[in-house]
Motif scaffolding. Structure first.
Motif, PDB file in Angstrom:
ATOM      1  N   GLY A  48      -0.471 -19.935 -12.676  1.00 14.57           N
ATOM      2  CA  GLY A  48      -0.542 -21.569 -12.016  1.00 14.57           C
ATOM      3  C   GLY A  48       0.272 -21.539 -10.832  1.00 14.57           C
ATOM      4  O   GLY A  48       1.081 -20.943 -10.619  1.00 14.57           O
ATOM      5  N   LYS A  49      -0.045 -22.671 -10.071  1.00 11.66           N
ATOM      6  CA  LYS A  49       0.341 -23.059  -8.746  1.00 11.66           C
ATOM      7  C   LYS A  49       2.034 -22.967  -9.148  1.00 11.66           C
ATOM      8  O   LYS A  49       2.436 -23.794 -10.089  1.00 11.66           O
ATOM      9  CB  LYS A  49      -0.146 -24.278  -8.591  1.00 11.66           C
ATOM     10  N   GLY A  50       2.762 -22.547  -8.300  1.00 13.68           N
ATOM     11  CA  GLY A  50       4.304 -22.501  -8.411  1.00 13.68           C
ATOM     12  C   GLY A  50       4.823 -21.408  -9.141  1.00 13.68           C
ATOM     13  O   GLY A  50       6.045 -20.952  -8.952  1.00 13.68           O
ATOM     14  N   VAL A  51       4.135 -20.760 -10.152  1.00 15.87           N
ATOM     15  CA  VAL A  51       4.311 -19.428 -10.592  1.00 15.87           C
ATOM     16  C   VAL A  51       4.770 -18.520 -10.011  1.00 15.87           C
ATOM     17  O   VAL A  51       3.908 -18.032  -8.819  1.00 15.87           O
ATOM     18  CB  VAL A  51       3.396 -19.093 -11.965  1.00 15.87           C
ATOM     19  N   ARG A  52       5.858 -17.614 -10.251  1.00 20.89           N
ATOM     20  CA  ARG A  52       6.280 -16.538  -9.608  1.00 20.89           C
ATOM     21  C   ARG A  52       5.806 -15.202 -10.435  1.00 20.89           C
ATOM     22  O   ARG A  52       6.080 -15.312 -11.582  1.00 20.89           O
ATOM     23  CB  ARG A  52       7.607 -16.329  -8.924  1.00 20.89           C
ATOM     24  N   THR A  53       5.505 -13.995  -9.547  1.00 27.73           N
ATOM     25  CA  THR A  53       5.440 -12.696 -10.370  1.00 27.73           C
ATOM     26  C   THR A  53       6.190 -11.750  -9.427  1.00 27.73           C
ATOM     27  O   THR A  53       6.414 -11.866  -8.364  1.00 27.73           O
ATOM     28  CB  THR A  53       3.908 -12.622 -10.599  1.00 27.73           C
ATOM     29  N   ARG A  54       6.731 -10.853 -10.150  1.00 26.63           N
ATOM     30  CA  ARG A  54       7.000  -9.730  -9.514  1.00 26.63           C
ATOM     31  C   ARG A  54       6.257  -8.532  -9.694  1.00 26.63           C
ATOM     32  O   ARG A  54       5.792  -8.229 -10.894  1.00 26.63           O
ATOM     33  CB  ARG A  54       8.476  -9.181 -10.115  1.00 26.63           C
ATOM     34  N   THR A  55       5.700  -7.698  -8.731  1.00 23.24           N
ATOM     35  CA  THR A  55       4.765  -6.883  -8.778  1.00 23.24           C
ATOM     36  C   THR A  55       5.272  -5.579  -8.262  1.00 23.24           C
ATOM     37  O   THR A  55       5.934  -5.629  -7.002  1.00 23.24           O
ATOM     38  CB  THR A  55       3.417  -7.174  -7.956  1.00 23.24           C
ATOM     39  N   PHE A  56       5.165  -4.436  -8.857  1.00 17.82           N
ATOM     40  CA  PHE A  56       5.507  -3.209  -8.361  1.00 17.82           C
ATOM     41  C   PHE A  56       4.172  -2.241  -8.130  1.00 17.82           C
ATOM     42  O   PHE A  56       3.466  -2.107  -9.002  1.00 17.82           O
ATOM     43  CB  PHE A  56       6.212  -2.163  -9.407  1.00 17.82           C
ATOM     44  N   SER A  57       4.075  -1.844  -6.743  1.00 18.47           N
ATOM     45  CA  SER A  57       2.883  -1.118  -6.350  1.00 18.47           C
ATOM     46  C   SER A  57       2.810   0.147  -6.813  1.00 18.47           C
ATOM     47  O   SER A  57       4.120   0.844  -6.872  1.00 18.47           O
ATOM     48  CB  SER A  57       2.501  -1.401  -5.003  1.00 18.47           C
ATOM     49  N   ARG A  58       1.598   0.801  -6.844  1.00 20.53           N
ATOM     50  CA  ARG A  58       2.012   2.468  -7.325  1.00 20.53           C
ATOM     51  C   ARG A  58       2.409   3.184  -5.993  1.00 20.53           C
ATOM     52  O   ARG A  58       2.882   4.309  -6.193  1.00 20.53           O
ATOM     53  CB  ARG A  58       0.363   2.773  -7.761  1.00 20.53           C
ATOM     54  N   LEU A  59       2.358   2.456  -4.895  1.00 19.45           N
ATOM     55  CA  LEU A  59       2.809   3.153  -3.543  1.00 19.45           C
ATOM     56  C   LEU A  59       4.508   2.992  -3.555  1.00 19.45           C
ATOM     57  O   LEU A  59       5.006   3.756  -2.858  1.00 19.45           O
ATOM     58  CB  LEU A  59       2.420   2.474  -2.303  1.00 19.45           C
ATOM     59  N   GLY A  60       5.111   2.354  -4.306  1.00 24.08           N
ATOM     60  CA  GLY A  60       6.558   2.105  -4.349  1.00 24.08           C
ATOM     61  C   GLY A  60       7.027   0.821  -4.306  1.00 24.08           C
ATOM     62  O   GLY A  60       7.914   0.298  -4.798  1.00 24.08           O
ATOM     63  N   PRO A  61       6.727   0.194  -3.063  1.00 27.63           N
ATOM     64  CA  PRO A  61       7.561  -1.400  -2.766  1.00 27.63           C
ATOM     65  C   PRO A  61       7.059  -2.251  -3.906  1.00 27.63           C
ATOM     66  O   PRO A  61       5.937  -2.276  -4.656  1.00 27.63           O
ATOM     67  CB  PRO A  61       6.887  -1.685  -1.381  1.00 27.63           C
ATOM     68  N   SER A  62       8.073  -3.290  -3.940  1.00 24.23           N
ATOM     69  CA  SER A  62       7.961  -4.391  -4.866  1.00 24.23           C
ATOM     70  C   SER A  62       7.713  -5.670  -4.272  1.00 24.23           C
ATOM     71  O   SER A  62       8.446  -5.555  -3.152  1.00 24.23           O
ATOM     72  CB  SER A  62       8.974  -4.308  -6.151  1.00 24.23           C
TER      73      SER A  62
END
Length: 161
Positions: A48-62
């Motif tokens: 939803g608008k304003g919601v934050r996520t943390r994503t870890f890519s398969r390439l390494g960086p988050s």
């Protein structure tokens, strides 16, 4: 700012196509090979608008990103809050439009590399690397739109009609 984009036709209606793009957990990992792990922050349990996520890519960086817009079934936009040191800015936008009996999905990433002196080569490199990744990712998304497990989870997330 530089931009890369990719588009694909999927033979499902826009509301379902949008819902596939917002799947999470193991369902998301069935189609989104870019993501190694992703979760909501701040107690959120849904996008939803304003919601934050943390994503870890398969390439390494988050990256921590925030939904700048959330307009089912037509569009969603994210902006980077924090992430890899080489991005001064990063954002993504996904649009879904009816096309014949299905949907045209168009995904775009906009970015700016830092430091400034690195931009001439960094932006060209971004076109190659991010361009390749967005094409792979949308190809996986199209496969997810044909995967009965993914479609069942996406259908379950739709509001009753």
């Amino acid at each position: 700012m530089p931009q890369v984009s990719a588009d694909v036709y999927v033979p499902i209606p826009p509301d379902l196509a949008f819902a596939v793009s917002q799947t999470t957990g193991a369902t998301r990992l069935r189609w989104d090979r870019f993501i190694r792990r992703q979760y909501f922050l701040g107690g959120a349990t849904a996008p939803g608008k304003g919601v934050r996520t943390r994503t870890f890519s398969r390439l390494g960086p988050s990256m921590v990103s925030e939904y700048a817009s959330y307009r089912p079934p037509t569009s969603v936009g994210m902006t980077m809050v924090s992430g890899p040191w080489f991005f001064a800015r990063f954002g993504g936008g996904w649009r879904f439009a009816p096309e014949g009996p299905g949907t045209r999905a168009v995904w775009k990433y906009t970015y700016e590399v830092r430091p400034r002196w690195l931009q001439p080569i960094g932006h060209r490199l971004g076109q190659i690397v991010l361009g390749r990744e967005i094409r792979r990712r949308i190809k996986g998304y199209a496969a997810g739109c044909a995967d009965e497990v993914v479609l069942a989870a996406a259908r379950a997330s739709l509001p009753p009609s």
